[in-house]
Write a protein that holds these residues in place. Structure first.
Motif, PDB file in Angstrom:
ATOM      1  N   ALA A  59       0.851  -1.182   0.000  1.00 19.31           N
ATOM      2  CA  ALA A  59       0.000   0.000   0.000  1.00 19.31           C
ATOM      3  C   ALA A  59       0.891   1.239   0.000  1.00 19.31           C
ATOM      4  O   ALA A  59       2.112   1.146  -0.151  1.00 19.31           O
ATOM      5  CB  ALA A  59      -0.933  -0.012   1.213  1.00 19.31           C
ATOM      6  N   PHE A  60       0.271   2.404   0.180  1.00 16.40           N
ATOM      7  CA  PHE A  60       1.020   3.658   0.148  1.00 16.40           C
ATOM      8  C   PHE A  60       0.539   4.565   1.268  1.00 16.40           C
ATOM      9  O   PHE A  60      -0.627   4.526   1.659  1.00 16.40           O
ATOM     10  CB  PHE A  60       0.842   4.349  -1.210  1.00 16.40           C
ATOM     11  N   LEU A  61       1.462   5.377   1.770  1.00 12.46           N
ATOM     12  CA  LEU A  61       1.141   6.358   2.796  1.00 12.46           C
ATOM     13  C   LEU A  61       1.301   7.760   2.227  1.00 12.46           C
ATOM     14  O   LEU A  61       2.300   8.047   1.559  1.00 12.46           O
ATOM     15  CB  LEU A  61       2.083   6.197   4.003  1.00 12.46           C
ATOM     16  N   PRO A  62       0.341   8.650   2.482  1.00 14.07           N
ATOM     17  CA  PRO A  62       0.498  10.027   2.017  1.00 14.07           C
ATOM     18  C   PRO A  62       1.628  10.715   2.764  1.00 14.07           C
ATOM     19  O   PRO A  62       1.935  10.375   3.913  1.00 14.07           O
ATOM     20  CB  PRO A  62      -0.864  10.650   2.346  1.00 14.07           C
ATOM     21  N   ALA A  63       2.300  11.645   2.099  1.00 13.66           N
ATOM     22  CA  ALA A  63       3.390  12.394   2.725  1.00 13.66           C
ATOM     23  C   ALA A  63       3.399  13.798   2.157  1.00 13.66           C
ATOM     24  O   ALA A  63       2.715  14.109   1.170  1.00 13.66           O
ATOM     25  CB  ALA A  63       4.726  11.693   2.474  1.00 13.66           C
ATOM     26  N   ALA A  64       4.196  14.663   2.777  1.00  5.58           N
ATOM     27  CA  ALA A  64       4.239  16.063   2.364  1.00  5.58           C
ATOM     28  C   ALA A  64       4.801  16.216   0.954  1.00  5.58           C
ATOM     29  O   ALA A  64       4.349  17.070   0.185  1.00  5.58           O
ATOM     30  CB  ALA A  64       5.090  16.867   3.346  1.00  5.58           C
ATOM     31  N   ASP A  65       5.794  15.398   0.586  1.00  3.25           N
ATOM     32  CA  ASP A  65       6.389  15.506  -0.739  1.00  3.25           C
ATOM     33  C   ASP A  65       5.857  14.444  -1.693  1.00  3.25           C
ATOM     34  O   ASP A  65       5.117  14.743  -2.622  1.00  3.25           O
ATOM     35  CB  ASP A  65       7.916  15.437  -0.642  1.00  3.25           C
ATOM     36  N   VAL A  66       6.254  13.194  -1.489  1.00  2.00           N
ATOM     37  CA  VAL A  66       5.733  12.104  -2.326  1.00  2.00           C
ATOM     38  C   VAL A  66       5.242  10.979  -1.421  1.00  2.00           C
ATOM     39  O   VAL A  66       5.776  10.780  -0.326  1.00  2.00           O
ATOM     40  CB  VAL A  66       6.808  11.560  -3.296  1.00  2.00           C
ATOM     41  N   PRO A  67       4.198  10.241  -1.835  1.00  2.00           N
ATOM     42  CA  PRO A  67       3.717   9.117  -1.020  1.00  2.00           C
ATOM     43  C   PRO A  67       4.814   8.072  -0.830  1.00  2.00           C
ATOM     44  O   PRO A  67       5.745   7.968  -1.630  1.00  2.00           O
ATOM     45  CB  PRO A  67       2.549   8.564  -1.851  1.00  2.00           C
ATOM     46  N   SER A  68       4.683   7.292   0.241  1.00  2.00           N
ATOM     47  CA  SER A  68       5.653   6.242   0.539  1.00  2.00           C
ATOM     48  C   SER A  68       5.019   4.877   0.315  1.00  2.00           C
ATOM     49  O   SER A  68       3.862   4.649   0.687  1.00  2.00           O
ATOM     50  CB  SER A  68       6.127   6.345   1.994  1.00  2.00           C
ATOM     51  N   ALA A  69       5.782   3.979  -0.288  1.00  2.00           N
ATOM     52  CA  ALA A  69       5.316   2.604  -0.476  1.00  2.00           C
ATOM     53  C   ALA A  69       5.617   1.801   0.785  1.00  2.00           C
ATOM     54  O   ALA A  69       6.702   1.925   1.364  1.00  2.00           O
ATOM     55  CB  ALA A  69       6.015   1.973  -1.675  1.00  2.00           C
ATOM     56  N   VAL A  70       4.660   0.979   1.223  1.00  2.00           N
ATOM     57  CA  VAL A  70       4.846   0.185   2.443  1.00  2.00           C
ATOM     58  C   VAL A  70       4.268  -1.218   2.276  1.00  2.00           C
ATOM     59  O   VAL A  70       3.329  -1.431   1.509  1.00  2.00           O
ATOM     60  CB  VAL A  70       4.174   0.848   3.671  1.00  2.00           C
ATOM     61  N   PHE A  71       4.860  -2.150   2.993  1.00  2.00           N
ATOM     62  CA  PHE A  71       4.275  -3.474   3.159  1.00  2.00           C
ATOM     63  C   PHE A  71       3.406  -3.434   4.413  1.00  2.00           C
ATOM     64  O   PHE A  71       3.838  -2.929   5.460  1.00  2.00           O
ATOM     65  CB  PHE A  71       5.353  -4.537   3.335  1.00  2.00           C
ATOM     66  N   VAL A  72       2.209  -3.957   4.324  1.00  2.00           N
ATOM     67  CA  VAL A  72       1.321  -4.027   5.485  1.00  2.00           C
ATOM     68  C   VAL A  72       1.589  -5.353   6.190  1.00  2.00           C
ATOM     69  O   VAL A  72       1.348  -6.421   5.638  1.00  2.00           O
ATOM     70  CB  VAL A  72      -0.160  -3.932   5.074  1.00  2.00           C
ATOM     71  N   THR A  73       2.106  -5.299   7.412  1.00  2.00           N
ATOM     72  CA  THR A  73       2.504  -6.503   8.137  1.00  2.00           C
ATOM     73  C   THR A  73       1.674  -6.752   9.390  1.00  2.00           C
ATOM     74  O   THR A  73       1.920  -7.721  10.117  1.00  2.00           O
ATOM     75  CB  THR A  73       3.987  -6.433   8.529  1.00  2.00           C
ATOM     76  N   GLY A  74       0.705  -5.882   9.645  1.00  2.00           N
ATOM     77  CA  GLY A  74      -0.144  -6.068  10.809  1.00  2.00           C
ATOM     78  C   GLY A  74      -1.427  -5.276  10.678  1.00  2.00           C
ATOM     79  O   GLY A  74      -1.517  -4.359   9.858  1.00  2.00           O
ATOM     80  N   LEU A  75      -2.411  -5.620  11.483  1.00  2.00           N
ATOM     81  CA  LEU A  75      -3.732  -5.033  11.348  1.00  2.00           C
ATOM     82  C   LEU A  75      -4.006  -3.890  12.315  1.00  2.00           C
ATOM     83  O   LEU A  75      -5.111  -3.343  12.346  1.00  2.00           O
ATOM     84  CB  LEU A  75      -4.793  -6.126  11.519  1.00  2.00           C
TER      85      LEU A  75
END
Length: 253
Positions: free
Chosen positions: A56-72
């Motif tokens: 998934a992705f997280l919004p950020a001030a400059d560019v979104p960050s890509a992340v692996f979702v490892t927990g709920l």
């Protein structure tokens, strides 16, 4: 600048100051990630991880960050075993790089740094970083190679998320789940690529994505969302679902 996730005190490695420094594996190698439900992801590892890890992705001030979702929920990582090992098919590069990282030096070349709070660093036992004459040992060369490769891929990941953001391809979602004890939990603030927005792209924009080599990771990301159920399977949970937080067709800018 704040320290990156897991890093507490980043310092540059020096042949003079750290000439006797050694590296040894901790009894729980990945125990430091036990409470992280989101792990930074690289665009170049999307296809390697898609069968195991939701991306998934997280919004950020400059560019979104890509992340692996490892927990709920915050404080939960279902892929770290009791022994501090990775209990999954693919371990993220971010975890394999730690405790090393490339540091930028203003007006100078990037330099290999390390989190000196890492318990496996000492001067008594383990693999040495330097020879007696100050040359780099294999341990240090390996850490440098991994860290340099990570930085190169991280820069490419930033270019990837920036392009998707500028094309308006992101939409917000939430992950809703029922825990084994009946507790309901949700992970908010995540974004995914909107398939409707992707399908509506102009030929010119599709050409830009293709030329940059970004179409494959987009589809790898979308396929990875099937792995959301994997989070529940790790805990024998009855249900995990992803729901859009904005109406279909609307995107997060």
């Amino acid at each position: 600048m704040p320290n990156p996730l897991f890093y507490k005190n980043v310092i540059p490695l020096s042949t003079e100051i750290h000439k006797n420094l050694k590296f040894s594996t901790k009894s729980q190698p990945l125990g430091f990630a036990r409470d992280a439900n989101l792990i930074p992801a690289l665009v170049d590892e999307f296809d390697l991880a898609l069968d195991d890890l939701p991306i998934a992705f997280l919004p950020a001030a400059d560019v979104p960050s890509a992340v692996f979702v490892t927990g709920l929920k915050p404080g939960m990582n279902v892929f770290i075993s009791k022994d501090g090992l990775w209990d999954g098919k693919y371990a993220p590069a971010y975890l394999r790089r730690y405790p090393f990282i490339i540091g930028d030096v203003e007006g100078g070349d990037p330099i290999l740094c390390v989190d000196d709070t890492y318990e496996g660093l000492n001067e008594k036992e383990g693999e040495p970083f330097f020879t007696k004459t100050g040359e780099s040992e294999e341990t240090l060369l390996r850490a440098l190679s991994i860290s340099q490769s990570y930085k190169t891929s991280a820069d490419r990941t930033d270019a990837f998320t920036k392009m998707l953001h500028e094309m308006g391809l992101f939409q917000s979602i939430s992950l809703d789940a029922v825990m084994p004890d009946g507790e309901k939990t949700s992970v908010h603030g995540l974004m995914v690529v909107s398939e409707q927005a992707l399908a509506a792209l102009s030929d010119a924009d599709l050409g830009k994505l293709n030329a940059a080599g970004f179409l494959k990771p987009i589809y790898s990301h979308l396929l990875s969302l099937r792995s959301i159920s994997r989070l529940g399977q790790q805990l024998d949970m009855p249900s995990v679902a992803a729901e859009e937080s904005v109406p279909a067709g609307e995107t997060v800018q």
